[in-house]
Design an enzyme around this catalytic site. Structure first.
Site, short mmCIF file in Angstrom:
data_model
loop_
_atom_site.label_atom_id
_atom_site.label_comp_id
_atom_site.label_asym_id
_atom_site.label_seq_id
_atom_site.Cartn_x
_atom_site.Cartn_y
_atom_site.Cartn_z
N LYS B 65 41.77 42.90 38.43
CA LYS B 65 40.38 43.30 38.72
C LYS B 65 39.66 43.49 37.39
O LYS B 65 40.22 44.09 36.46
CB LYS B 65 40.40 44.61 39.52
N SER B 140 35.69 47.60 46.82
CA SER B 140 35.11 46.97 45.66
C SER B 140 35.99 45.86 45.06
O SER B 140 35.48 45.01 44.33
CB SER B 140 34.83 48.02 44.57
N SER B 164 38.91 50.84 48.35
CA SER B 164 38.55 49.60 47.65
C SER B 164 39.67 48.60 47.50
O SER B 164 39.42 47.47 47.11
CB SER B 164 37.97 49.92 46.27
#
Lengths: 476, 486
Positions: B65, B140, B164
């Site tokens: 990420k 997210s 997330s």
């Protein structure tokens, strides 16, 4: 109309540690700008604080010497505001749970002693250093994250003199306990003074002014004296007193308005989530106590009561920790406390001042001094020789007093037989003086002694020689 | 395409069927080829072909990420503010994977600073669901979910502050794991709500989750909060649970769902677990308290975010817009650098902390959080695992502005309950269980804080049983991926 002056002082004090409060980068005052900086100090995304254990120990020591109640659950808060000296956009501090509360120190005003309360001691981190120029500002992040304690007094000081004494006493204590350099001129101890006036007898506090960043004890006194005059004038002329932040200008010796305090700044304090509440072990609290040497006030008492020094001498020694350390060391080898003090204050300080040397760098070691003094008192060497030996120690960089005495043949002659030989020789050659003495002229002794010194090259023990000479003169 | 698990890829590497370099290049090429459709990757990484050694992860490519700092690689957080920011430090979890010789080949799209559940809060726009690219991945950690679901890499890392990792995993039909708070170091992970943040793992089977978690976790001197427990060997100690467990569900939570499809799936789940010999127990919690969850989450996460993101001033790093003085420059830099959505969240945080509101919002939020923790403590005295559907709906079609109608309770409670796991610091895994009209649906399993090994062992049991037989409509998602990205 006379006013009562109400003073409270906030002190920021940099702790003596190798590394920063929450990062492993080095703490160093003299280092080139922006060399002691890592990503944590710069507040870069994702970095996290790691608590410096040594800083906590130093804060604990401060709590001990100020007689504080200690909160053994260590908790931190974030104080949020935007300013270029604050890289994270918040300062990690202790808003809700200070490590120390409810303490005091005692100040000695000569005529009276007074306790000044210390409300809080909190652990926090320093900001970066900004240097402002006409159209730009330089940022040095070296200072950013330096461990600090904030020491907040109560409002019990009532004069500039008390305020100055408070700061000086506290400063000396911090230095003694090796918590901080506490050098105001270098900014490792910084003072903000809150001052207000009120009519005597009034319970209500007046409107206060904060004077920021005073950099010496004498400036604290001057700034407060100026502020008393300024505020009295405003009150007496019935003008409105505003709560202000001011700074002290050294040239004009005046305080100058920085900003009005319109309402309180909202720092949006909230708990620091990255440092979970941490229990300080009892052991750490106890061990930090053991590190603390005698405090200046205690040392003064010891010198006066146990060592029988007079207050003036005792104060001279106590006020300089290096001198006191040297003196204490010397006194651990010999109990000639007064004589050692006398030598240090006269000969010692004169030499150090003249040559601009710190006592820590003096060639003569405390144990050698103690030995010299002892030999002098025991009559092995004369006071004149004491001076000579001190010179030789410095010249030859040699602390072996016994070998110096031997090498330079300075041992006093103290055996009776040898001295009597000199006495008899002199008496035989100075019959007139012997006669004079017997006729009641005491001054003749001086002449005879002088002669003995001369032929013995000053090596006979003067005290003993004097005794023996009188005895011999009275015999016949 | 190498749509294989970590252990399968390792076999290939050890048997010289493929070299480390080849594998990484091919995976990177897959990403490049699909990214037009998925919009999942922010940056591709130049990599070194590290050697295959004893570590199960050696030579295995993965996607990170773009919220985890990686030295010398752009780490942008999908934010204008940090679009050019190259950290000179590493996140500990990245170091931990590098120490295993795992190979980072790309950094994935996200909601900036982890703020969002849609992946729409990104300067690159949303990452797309491999099962239907009109639909979102959720956020997210949307990009990481998409690339694992498309079969480009066996695993990817995400971070989970509210849900997330778990929700994008659910929407994309893969496994999503959120460890207990502090199990993985947060050093170098750009923070959102520090007391809730936790790095997690996307993968397509339990083994892979355990292998990656074993490498990631452990006390880190740079993250004080991680020092409270010892390193765990999740894969070494992975053993399918073989004991009957007490598995609970909160009735008031389930009642707040209004999607019949999901409710039927949940009934099947209970039956299935029961058929495995587990004891299904109905539990209760005040609906008011459940309803508070979302508000408490927003107050705490966004309050912490206001200070966590206060470093973004453009002074010593990041986007710098000069204006007439320092203060105005900070305002201008933040105004341009942060998205409207992020600013709205920061405003919520700032208002919650404002002196006049603090008692009623931030402090009250913390108190209710404690109440929630105490309530869950009680529930975990009665059961070993809590179950619930992940969400009230499948992935949303953002491209056509789809709005899925649902009741208030479904919207407030059912759609947000995964964040309760973060509020209490517990561990949670989401496992896809159903496929309806070509869209995956998933279930959430949660165990109490620091029972991560226990939860993984349970997940292994769950997975093993489905590998043998489907149960009604519950199917195995073991190494399942979207076969065709449309």
């Amino acid at each position: 109309m006379n006013f009562e002056v109400v003073i409270g002082i906030e002190i920021h004090c940099e702790l003596k540690t190798k590394t920063k409060m929450f990062s492993g980068s080095k703490v160093g005052f003299d280092d080139a700008p922006n060399t002691n900086v890592n990503e944590i100090d710069l507040g870069m995304p994702g970095t996290l604080p790691s608590l410096n254990k040594r800083a906590v120990e130093q804060a604990l020591k401060a709590c001990h010497i100020f007689h504080m109640d200690i909160d053994q659950v260590l908790r931190f808060d974030r104080k949020c505001y935007f300013y270029p000296d604050l890289t994270k956009g918040y300062q990690i501090t202790q808003n809700d749970y200070p490590i120390g509360t409810n303490g005091y120190i005692e100040i000695d005003m000569d005529d009276y002693k007074k306790r000044i309360g210390i409300d809080r001691v909190v652990i926090e981190e320093d900001t970066a250093k900004l240097t402002h120029f006409d159209d730009y500002t330089l940022i040095d992040y070296n200072r950013c994250g330096t461990p600090l304690i904030e020491i907040i007094s109560d409002a019990s000081m009532r004069s500039a003199k008390e305020a100055a004494k408070y700061v000086n006493t506290l400063r000396t204590m911090l230095v003694y306990a090796d918590i901080s350099d506490a050098k105001m001129e270098e900014g490792s101890l910084r003072c903000d003074v809150n001052i207000s006036l009120r009519p005597f007898g009034s319970e209500k506090y007046g409107v206060k002014t904060e004077i920021k960043n005073l950099n010496s004890v004498s400036n604290i006194e001057k700034a407060i004296d100026f502020e008393i005059k300024r505020q009295s004038k405003i009150i007496l002329s019935n003008e409105k007193m505003d709560s202000e932040t001011r700074r002290f200008d050294e040239n004009s010796k005046q305080t100058i308005l920085m900003r009005k305090k319109d309402g309180v700044i909202d720092y949006r304090f909230h708990s620091e989530p990255n440092i979970i509440p941490t229990l300080i072990a009892d052991e750490l609290v106890e061990n930090s106590k053991k590190e603390i040497p005698l405090m200046p006030a205690e040392l003064l008492e010891k010198y006066i009561n146990d060592y029988q020094l007079n207050k003036v001498d005792a104060n001279i020694i106590v006020n300089d920790q290096d001198l006191a350390n040297y003196y204490n060391k010397a006194c651990s080898y010999s109990n000639n406390y007064q004589q050692i003090a006398n030598w240090l204050i006269s000969e010692g300080l004169a030499y150090l001042n003249k040559n601009e040397i710190n006592i820590k760098d003096m060639i003569l070691k405390p144990e050698a001094l103690a030995h010299m003094i002892e030999l002098n008192i025991d009559g092995v060497i004369s006071s004149k020789q004491l001076k000579q030996i001190f010179n030789i120690v410095n010249e030859e960089n040699n602390n072996d007093i016994d070998s110096i005495i031997k090498k330079h043949n300075m041992m006093m002659i103290s055996d009776k037989e040898s001295i009597l030989k000199f006495i008899n020789q002199v008496m035989d050659n100075n019959m007139q003086s012997v006669e004079d003495y017997r006729n009641g002229n005491d001054r003749a002794i001086k002449h005879l002694l002088g002669q003995i010194m001369k032929i013995s090259h000053g090596q006979v023990n003067p005290k003993l020689t004097n005794q023996l000479l009188i005895k011999e003169l009275n015999k016949k | 395409m190498h749509k294989k698990t970590i252990l399968e890829l390792r076999e290939d590497l050890l048997n010289n069927k493929i070299s480390v370099e080849q594998l990484a290049i091919e995976c990177q090429n897959d990403l490049k080829q699909l990214n037009d459709k998925l919009n999942a990757i922010n940056n591709y990484c130049d990599f070194q072909a590290l050697e295959v050694n004893d570590s199960l992860l050696s030579g295995i490519p993965y996607v990170m990420k773009d919220l985890v700092a990686t030295k010398d690689y752009l780490t942008t957080s999908s934010s204008m503010m940090l679009n050019d920011f190259v950290p000179q430090y590493n996140g500990t979890i990245y170091n931990n994977l590098s120490n295993e010789n795992a190979i980072m080949i790309a950094k994935s799209n996200l909601d900036e600073y982890g703020m969002g559940g849609t992946n729409l809060n990104s300067i690159h726009g949303m990452s797309c669901n491999p099962y239907d690219t009109n639909k979102g991945t959720g956020g997210s950690s949307g990009g990481s979910a998409a690339v694992v679901a498309a079969g480009c890499v066996p695993f990817a890392l995400g971070t989970d502050t509210g849900d997330s990792v778990r929700k994008p995993a659910a929407y994309c039909g893969i496994y999503g794991y959120k460890p207990s708070w502090t199990v993985n170091s947060r050093y170098g992970v750009y923070p959102y709500g520090s007391s809730l943040d936790q790095p997690g793992v996307f993968a397509r089977c339990v083994d892979d989750i355990a292998i990656v978690m074993e490498a990631l976790n452990g006390p880190d001197p740079l993250d004080m909060s991680s020092l409270v427990h010892e390193k765990e060997y999740f894969y070494k100690n992975l053993k399918a649970n073989d004991k009957p467990l007490k598995i609970g569900y909160i009735k008031e939570l389930i009642d707040s769902f209004d999607n019949e499809i999901v409710l039927n799936q949940f009934e099947e789940l209970k039956e299935f677990l029961s058929s495995l010999g587990h004891n299904i127990i109905e539990l209760h919690m005040s609906k008011d308290l459940l309803r508070c969850g979302r508000g408490v989450y927003h107050v705490i996460a966004n309050s912490e975010a206001t200070s966590n993101l206060a470093n973004l001033t453009g002074i010593d790093f990041g986007l710098q817009i000069l204006d007439k003085d320092v203060k105005q420059s900070i305002i201008a830099s933040r105004n341009k650098g942060l998205s409207k959505y992020t600013k709205a969240r920061l405003l919520i945080g700032a208002l919650s902390l404002k002196e006049a509101n603090k008692e009623n919002y931030f402090e009250k939020g913390k108190k209710i959080r404690t109440l929630i923790i105490n309530n869950f403590d009680k529930l975990f005295n009665e059961v070993d695992i809590l179950i619930a559907p992940c969400a009230n709906s499948r992935a949303v079609d953002y491209k056509n502005n789809e709005v899925i109608p649902m009741s208030d309770d479904a919207n407030i409670i059912a759609e947000n309950h995964l964040s309760l796991t973060n509020l209490i610091g517990a561990c949670g895994i989401t496992i896809p269980t159903h496929m309806v009209d070509g869209y995956p649906y998933a279930m959430s399993f949660m165990a109490k804080p620091y029972h991560d090994q226990f939860l993984l062992n349970f997940a292994k049991e769950f997975e093993n049983n489905l590998l043998e037989n489907n149960y009604k409509n519950i199917i195995s998602f073991y190494n399942k991926y979207a076969e065709e990205v449309k």
